[in-house]
Design an enzyme around this catalytic site. Structure first.
Site, PDB file in Angstrom:
ATOM      1  N   GLU A  83      39.298  16.676  49.160  1.00  0.00           N
ATOM      2  CA  GLU A  83      40.665  17.040  49.066  1.00  0.00           C
ATOM      3  C   GLU A  83      40.914  17.582  50.385  1.00  0.00           C
ATOM      4  O   GLU A  83      42.262  18.053  50.596  1.00  0.00           O
ATOM      5  CB  GLU A  83      40.777  17.866  47.865  1.00  0.00           C
ATOM      6  N   CYS A 115      39.991  17.128  42.447  1.00  0.00           N
ATOM      7  CA  CYS A 115      38.719  17.366  42.257  1.00  0.00           C
ATOM      8  C   CYS A 115      37.860  16.256  41.805  1.00  0.00           C
ATOM      9  O   CYS A 115      36.884  16.250  41.473  1.00  0.00           O
ATOM     10  CB  CYS A 115      38.497  18.708  41.407  1.00  0.00           C
ATOM     11  N   HIS A 237      33.562  19.639  35.433  1.00  0.00           N
ATOM     12  CA  HIS A 237      34.124  19.914  36.500  1.00  0.00           C
ATOM     13  C   HIS A 237      34.476  21.662  36.331  1.00  0.00           C
ATOM     14  O   HIS A 237      34.884  21.996  35.218  1.00  0.00           O
ATOM     15  CB  HIS A 237      35.570  19.339  36.792  1.00  0.00           C
TER      16      HIS A 237
HETATM   17  N1  COA Z   1      37.457  41.871  31.329  1.00  0.00           N
HETATM   18  C1  COA Z   1      36.998  40.947  31.063  1.00  0.00           C
HETATM   19  N2  COA Z   1      37.736  39.378  30.830  1.00  0.00           N
HETATM   20  C2  COA Z   1      39.000  39.683  31.499  1.00  0.00           C
HETATM   21  C3  COA Z   1      39.535  40.936  31.946  1.00  0.00           C
HETATM   22  C4  COA Z   1      38.546  42.176  31.914  1.00  0.00           C
HETATM   23  N3  COA Z   1      39.118  43.230  32.394  1.00  0.00           N
HETATM   24  N4  COA Z   1      40.953  40.809  32.335  1.00  0.00           N
HETATM   25  C5  COA Z   1      41.063  39.525  32.169  1.00  0.00           C
HETATM   26  N5  COA Z   1      40.108  38.857  31.630  1.00  0.00           N
HETATM   27  C6  COA Z   1      40.002  37.276  31.163  1.00  0.00           C
HETATM   28  C7  COA Z   1      41.145  36.965  30.572  1.00  0.00           C
HETATM   29  O1  COA Z   1      41.271  37.152  29.030  1.00  0.00           O
HETATM   30  C8  COA Z   1      41.089  35.337  30.916  1.00  0.00           C
HETATM   31  O2  COA Z   1      39.941  34.802  29.970  1.00  0.00           O
HETATM   32  P1  COA Z   1      40.467  33.729  28.807  1.00  0.00           P
HETATM   33  O3  COA Z   1      41.259  32.617  29.521  1.00  0.00           O
HETATM   34  O4  COA Z   1      39.290  33.203  28.427  1.00  0.00           O
HETATM   35  O5  COA Z   1      41.368  34.532  28.053  1.00  0.00           O
HETATM   36  C9  COA Z   1      40.352  35.208  32.242  1.00  0.00           C
HETATM   37  O6  COA Z   1      39.833  36.633  32.291  1.00  0.00           O
HETATM   38  C10 COA Z   1      41.377  35.327  33.365  1.00  0.00           C
HETATM   39  O7  COA Z   1      42.351  36.087  33.287  1.00  0.00           O
HETATM   40  P2  COA Z   1      43.974  35.685  33.610  1.00  0.00           P
HETATM   41  O8  COA Z   1      44.719  36.801  33.298  1.00  0.00           O
HETATM   42  O9  COA Z   1      44.100  34.237  32.827  1.00  0.00           O
HETATM   43  O10 COA Z   1      43.719  35.220  34.980  1.00  0.00           O
HETATM   44  P3  COA Z   1      44.550  34.842  36.105  1.00  0.00           P
HETATM   45  O11 COA Z   1      46.046  35.090  35.639  1.00  0.00           O
HETATM   46  O12 COA Z   1      44.360  35.799  37.069  1.00  0.00           O
HETATM   47  O13 COA Z   1      44.501  33.283  36.473  1.00  0.00           O
HETATM   48  C11 COA Z   1      43.363  31.422  36.843  1.00  0.00           C
HETATM   49  C12 COA Z   1      43.288  32.797  36.135  1.00  0.00           C
HETATM   50  C13 COA Z   1      42.011  30.570  36.599  1.00  0.00           C
HETATM   51  C14 COA Z   1      44.385  30.521  36.081  1.00  0.00           C
HETATM   52  C15 COA Z   1      43.502  31.483  38.148  1.00  0.00           C
HETATM   53  O14 COA Z   1      42.444  32.016  39.048  1.00  0.00           O
HETATM   54  C16 COA Z   1      43.807  30.119  39.178  1.00  0.00           C
HETATM   55  O15 COA Z   1      45.234  29.946  38.993  1.00  0.00           O
HETATM   56  N6  COA Z   1      43.078  29.313  39.517  1.00  0.00           N
HETATM   57  C17 COA Z   1      43.290  28.135  40.410  1.00  0.00           C
HETATM   58  C18 COA Z   1      43.405  26.927  39.368  1.00  0.00           C
HETATM   59  C19 COA Z   1      42.403  26.498  38.472  1.00  0.00           C
HETATM   60  O16 COA Z   1      41.269  27.117  38.748  1.00  0.00           O
HETATM   61  N7  COA Z   1      42.594  25.958  37.451  1.00  0.00           N
HETATM   62  C20 COA Z   1      41.791  25.364  36.488  1.00  0.00           C
HETATM   63  C21 COA Z   1      41.829  24.095  35.880  1.00  0.00           C
HETATM   64  S1  COA Z   1      41.810  22.960  37.421  1.00  0.00           S
END
Ligand code: COA
Length: 381
Positions: A83, A115, A237
């Site tokens: 990518e 990916c 993935h």
């Molecule tokens: N202790 C433990 N876990 C915690 C926490 C803490 N203090 N705070 C948050 N978490 C957990 C949340 O509950 C969540 O878990 P869950 O989804 O099982 O409920 C996880 O950590 C992530 O928290 P979230 O608030 O959803 O994180 P975020 O809004 O920062 O975004 C992604 C997470 C993955 C969406 C973000 O990193 C992203 O956009 N990544 C790029 C795209 C991607 O990877 N997509 C995946 C599909 S291809």
């Protein structure tokens, strides 16, 4: 397909970057609870490329060890999935072909679909080997995942290259028919030509991934694939390793099976060791999962492994592989662990500088000091 001919992955090697940023360092900067990274997304460190590293240097480093072991006489095709290619026209694999001194009687091409493209490369390679079992195909999946500083995606960055030698009578994994497929036009993650960082709707991408797991599995089942209970482990993935757990729970429930934590762990945990310390490597991620599984303590002799490849946008594919007896004697476990352990820790300021580095667009020659102790960047832009 062509009778009983076994075709699949004969050798597999990966490379990653010179530098590493820990999630503890990132958390100290962002103010996030580090447990959100360690437990919430299942990541502890991010591979960060030096200024003189990119998909070509990582790919050449990974593929060089394969060529050193097997020679290149039988390689007539190089398929490079990425990518984060370095040119809109010329295939990055041509630089790798030149760096490794591969035969000039070869075809080289680059594939793209977020990916997912590494899996397309693997399937195309299998088709070519069925046509002429004397030939081998070098499949490379290499990427640097880069999101905006301070964005939710930042903690899911990473970089790596996986090189696989695909041929008849494979020493590691025999890839089976059928494959389950799904394509859906979704804007969950994309990177227009003018951007160095990806755009993503994180929560939508998670939902789209889960839908795609279901769709690809449905097609796999309709094509006459194995029952879910036959698989010892599943390589998903892994944009972040917790996604593999989410995906497997979703698949079990979709199939009407219990998603007991212990069963999900048993099927997924051995595939996460490398991704959890490297981060998202887009096309390479699922095959880093396979590397970790093969290098793990689990005895996979003759066992079936399920693969779920997902590329936002989106394309998904489910397929199966059977691990070949004697596979352990062909593994590169020491080399793989060394690739991870040799990375130098960097602080947030150094990471930010590297993240913001852009190449001048004036078409001139711009020399960069050599930073890496691995493969040298010998090609010119
Ligand atoms: N202790 C433990 N876990 C915690 C926490 C803490 N203090 N705070 C948050 N978490 C957990 C949340 O509950 C969540 O878990 P869950 O989804 O099982 O409920 C996880 O950590 C992530 O928290 P979230 O608030 O959803 O994180 P975020 O809004 O920062 O975004 C992604 C997470 C993955 C969406 C973000 O990193 C992203 O956009 N990544 C790029 C795209 C991607 O990877 N997509 C995946 C599909 S291809």
């Amino acid at each position: 397909m062509s009778g009983e001919l076994a075709v699949g992955i004969h050798d597999l090697a990966f490379a990653t970057t010179e530098y590493v940023l820990t999630h503890a360092t990132l958390a100290a900067r962002t103010g996030a609870d580090v447990a959100k990274y360690h437990q919430g997304i299942g990541q502890t460190a991010i591979s960060v490329p030096a200024a003189d590293e990119d998909v070509v240097t990582m790919a050449a480093t990974a593929a060089a060890t394969i060529v050193a072991r097997h020679g290149s006489d039988r390689i007539r095709t190089v398929v490079f999935a990425t990518e984060t290619g370095i040119d809109q026209a010329k295939a990055a694999g041509i630089y790798v072909h030149s760096l490794l001194g591969l035969p000039s009687a070869a075809r080289v091409v680059e594939l793209k679909q977020a990916c997912y493209a590494g899996t397309a490369a693997l399937q195309f390679a299998i088709g070519l080997v069925h046509r002429d079992p004397a030939q081998q195909v070098l499949v490379i999946a290499a990427d640097t995942s880069r999101y905006e500083l301070g964005s939710p995606g930042e903690s899911t960055q990473g970089a790596a290259a996986v090189a696989m030698l695909v041929g008849a009578g494979p020493a590691l994994v025999r890839i089976e028919d059928p494959a389950g497929l799904q394509t859906a036009d979704i804007m969950d993650f994309w990177r227009p030509n003018y951007r160095n960082t990806a755009l993503v709707d994180g929560q939508e991408s998670i939902a789209a991934y889960l839908q795609a797991v279901q769709g690809a599995w449905k097609d796999y089942a309709e094509q006459g694939g194995r029952a879910l209970t036959e698989f010892r482990a599943f390589c998903y993935h892994q944009p972040f390793t917790k996604m593999a757990y989410k995906a497997h729970r979703h698949l079990l429930r979709h199939c009407g099976l219990d998603a007991e934590a212990a069963d999900v762990d048993r099927a997924v945990q051995p595939t996460t060791a490398y991704n959890s310390v490297i981060g998202n490597s887009y096309t390479a991620s699922i095959y880093l999962g396979l590397a970790a599984l093969l290098d793990s303590a689990v005895d996979l002799t003759g066992r079936a492994v399920g693969f779920l490849s997902y590329g936002s946008g989106s394309v998904a594919e489910f397929f199966a592989g059977e691990v070949v007896p004697g596979y352990r004697t062909h593994l590169r476990t020491v080399q793989h662990r060394a690739a991870i352990d040799r990375r130098q820790d960097i602080d947030y300021a150094r990471y930010r500088d590297l993240h913001q580095l852009t190449f001048p667009a004036d078409g001139g020659d711009h020399l960069r000091p050599r930073e890496t102790s691995g493969h040298k960047r010998l090609y010119e832009s």
